[in-house]
Design a protein around this motif. Structure first.
Motif, short mmCIF file in Angstrom:
data_model
loop_
_atom_site.label_atom_id
_atom_site.label_comp_id
_atom_site.label_asym_id
_atom_site.label_seq_id
_atom_site.Cartn_x
_atom_site.Cartn_y
_atom_site.Cartn_z
N ARG A 134 0.94 -0.98 0.07
CA ARG A 134 -0.14 0.04 -0.01
C ARG A 134 0.89 1.23 -0.01
O ARG A 134 1.83 1.28 0.43
N THR A 135 0.31 2.28 -0.68
CA THR A 135 0.97 3.52 -0.64
C THR A 135 0.22 4.37 0.47
O THR A 135 -0.83 4.58 0.54
N GLY A 136 1.24 4.70 1.63
CA GLY A 136 0.44 5.25 2.64
C GLY A 136 1.64 5.84 3.86
O GLY A 136 2.84 5.39 3.31
N ASP A 137 1.19 6.36 4.71
CA ASP A 137 1.92 7.20 5.88
C ASP A 137 1.91 6.10 7.10
O ASP A 137 0.77 5.84 7.34
N GLY A 138 3.15 5.88 7.55
CA GLY A 138 3.08 4.84 8.56
C GLY A 138 2.44 5.66 9.81
O GLY A 138 2.06 5.03 10.86
N ALA A 139 2.39 6.81 9.95
CA ALA A 139 1.59 7.90 10.94
C ALA A 139 0.31 7.79 10.75
O ALA A 139 -0.55 8.45 11.59
N ASP A 140 -0.24 7.39 9.61
CA ASP A 140 -1.58 7.35 9.30
C ASP A 140 -2.25 6.05 8.45
O ASP A 140 -2.54 6.13 7.42
N LEU A 141 -1.95 4.90 9.24
CA LEU A 141 -2.10 3.90 8.73
C LEU A 141 -3.58 3.43 8.05
O LEU A 141 -4.52 3.75 9.07
N PRO A 142 -3.59 2.94 6.94
CA PRO A 142 -5.06 2.52 6.36
C PRO A 142 -5.82 1.32 6.64
O PRO A 142 -6.07 0.65 6.00
N PHE A 143 -5.46 1.08 8.18
CA PHE A 143 -6.17 -0.45 8.37
C PHE A 143 -6.82 0.05 9.80
O PHE A 143 -6.52 0.60 10.43
N PRO A 144 -8.05 -1.10 9.95
CA PRO A 144 -8.77 -1.11 11.26
C PRO A 144 -7.72 -1.69 12.49
O PRO A 144 -6.60 -2.18 12.24
N GLU A 145 -8.02 -1.02 13.54
CA GLU A 145 -7.77 -1.51 14.86
C GLU A 145 -7.48 -2.95 14.87
O GLU A 145 -8.26 -3.55 14.42
N ALA A 146 -6.42 -3.56 15.71
CA ALA A 146 -6.07 -4.99 15.94
C ALA A 146 -6.05 -5.95 14.58
O ALA A 146 -6.68 -7.07 14.67
N SER A 147 -5.46 -5.25 13.44
CA SER A 147 -5.29 -6.00 11.98
C SER A 147 -3.96 -6.80 12.13
O SER A 147 -4.06 -8.04 11.20
N PHE A 148 -3.00 -6.70 12.86
CA PHE A 148 -1.80 -7.49 12.49
C PHE A 148 -1.24 -8.17 13.99
O PHE A 148 -1.48 -7.58 15.02
N ASP A 149 -0.47 -9.19 13.65
CA ASP A 149 0.29 -9.78 14.84
C ASP A 149 1.37 -9.19 15.12
O ASP A 149 1.91 -9.23 16.07
N THR A 150 2.07 -8.87 14.04
CA THR A 150 3.38 -8.18 14.21
C THR A 150 3.64 -6.96 13.27
O THR A 150 2.92 -6.95 12.25
N VAL A 151 3.99 -5.67 13.93
CA VAL A 151 4.56 -4.41 12.93
C VAL A 151 5.89 -4.56 13.02
O VAL A 151 6.57 -4.56 14.05
N VAL A 152 6.59 -4.16 11.93
CA VAL A 152 8.22 -4.01 11.95
C VAL A 152 8.31 -2.74 11.16
O VAL A 152 7.58 -2.49 10.35
N CYS A 153 9.60 -2.12 11.36
CA CYS A 153 9.95 -1.25 10.63
C CYS A 153 11.58 -1.20 10.73
O CYS A 153 12.25 -1.41 12.03
N PHE A 154 12.41 -1.12 9.53
CA PHE A 154 13.72 -1.25 9.59
C PHE A 154 14.45 -0.04 8.91
O PHE A 154 14.19 0.23 7.75
N THR A 155 15.27 0.36 9.64
CA THR A 155 16.12 1.68 8.89
C THR A 155 15.36 2.98 8.38
O THR A 155 15.72 3.17 7.48
N MET A 156 14.15 3.07 9.09
CA MET A 156 13.42 4.00 8.31
C MET A 156 12.97 5.07 9.42
O MET A 156 12.42 6.15 8.79
N LEU A 157 12.89 4.89 10.66
CA LEU A 157 12.56 5.95 11.59
C LEU A 157 13.14 7.38 11.55
O LEU A 157 12.46 8.34 11.53
N HIS A 158 14.53 7.33 11.04
CA HIS A 158 15.27 8.37 10.78
C HIS A 158 15.02 9.24 9.84
O HIS A 158 15.09 10.61 9.63
#
Length: 185
Positions: A81-105
């Protein structure tokens, strides 16, 4: 990202290091066999590693060109999906795991980073894990980001920020050039 940064993030040597050393360190206690969301896959180097872990993988990338590249590379193996991690296009409680690698900066401000943390917590199922990796500040890191967005995350302050986002059982592990974290909803 500047040209040098783009070249590094697409390189075979970066993929080899990420797949062989970094991602196994970061994900050693992270369940990757359920519904997994990757925030900010960039060129898809980390996505390639995640596809081999058996989970149902979704990726959200803010840059439309990078999202299109990841989509083309993985076809129907990854829901991109094209989207912003600070405004995710998914309902609450959709995933078992969320990850992010070398992108927070690359997130433009600490406030936006905190919104990303809160969104990761929101889309996690109870007991779900949010985990990731980012670089620590150094001269080399700063030089690599000349002309780039660079909002460095202080690993010492990260536990409080993740708890404020609604996460618990926060662990942060540091190495000389990077840190990884794990937290539970």
């Amino acid at each position: 990202m500047n040209l040098l940064h783009r070249r590094i993030c697409r390189s075979d040597s970066w993929a080899t290091r990420m797949h062989g050393e970094v991602l196994p360190w970061v994900c050693r206690t992270v369940p990757l066999d359920g519904d997994v969301l990757e925030i900010g896959p960039g060129y898809g180097v980390t996505t390639r590693w995640l596809t081999e872990k058996g989970g149902r993988l979704t990726a959200v990338e803010v840059d439309p060109d990078l999202a299109a590249g990841v989509r083309a590379s993985f076809g129907d193996r990854v829901d991109v999906r094209t989207g912003d991690g600070a405004d995710l296009p998914f309902p609450e409680a959709s995933f078992d795991t969320v990850v992010c690698f070398t992108m927070l900066h690359h997130v433009p401000s600490p406030l936006q980073q905190d919104r990303l943390f809160a969104e990761a917590a929101r889309v996690l199922r109870p007991g779900g894990v949010f985990a990731g990796l980012d670089s620590r500040l150094s001269l080399r890191f700063r030089l690599l980001h000349v002309g780039d967005t660079m909002t460095v995350v202080d690993p010492a302050g990260l536990p409080d920020r993740l708890r404020a986002a609604g996460l618990a059982d926060v662990e942060v592990d540091t190495a000389p050039r990077a840190f990884c974290f794990r937290a539970v909803r």
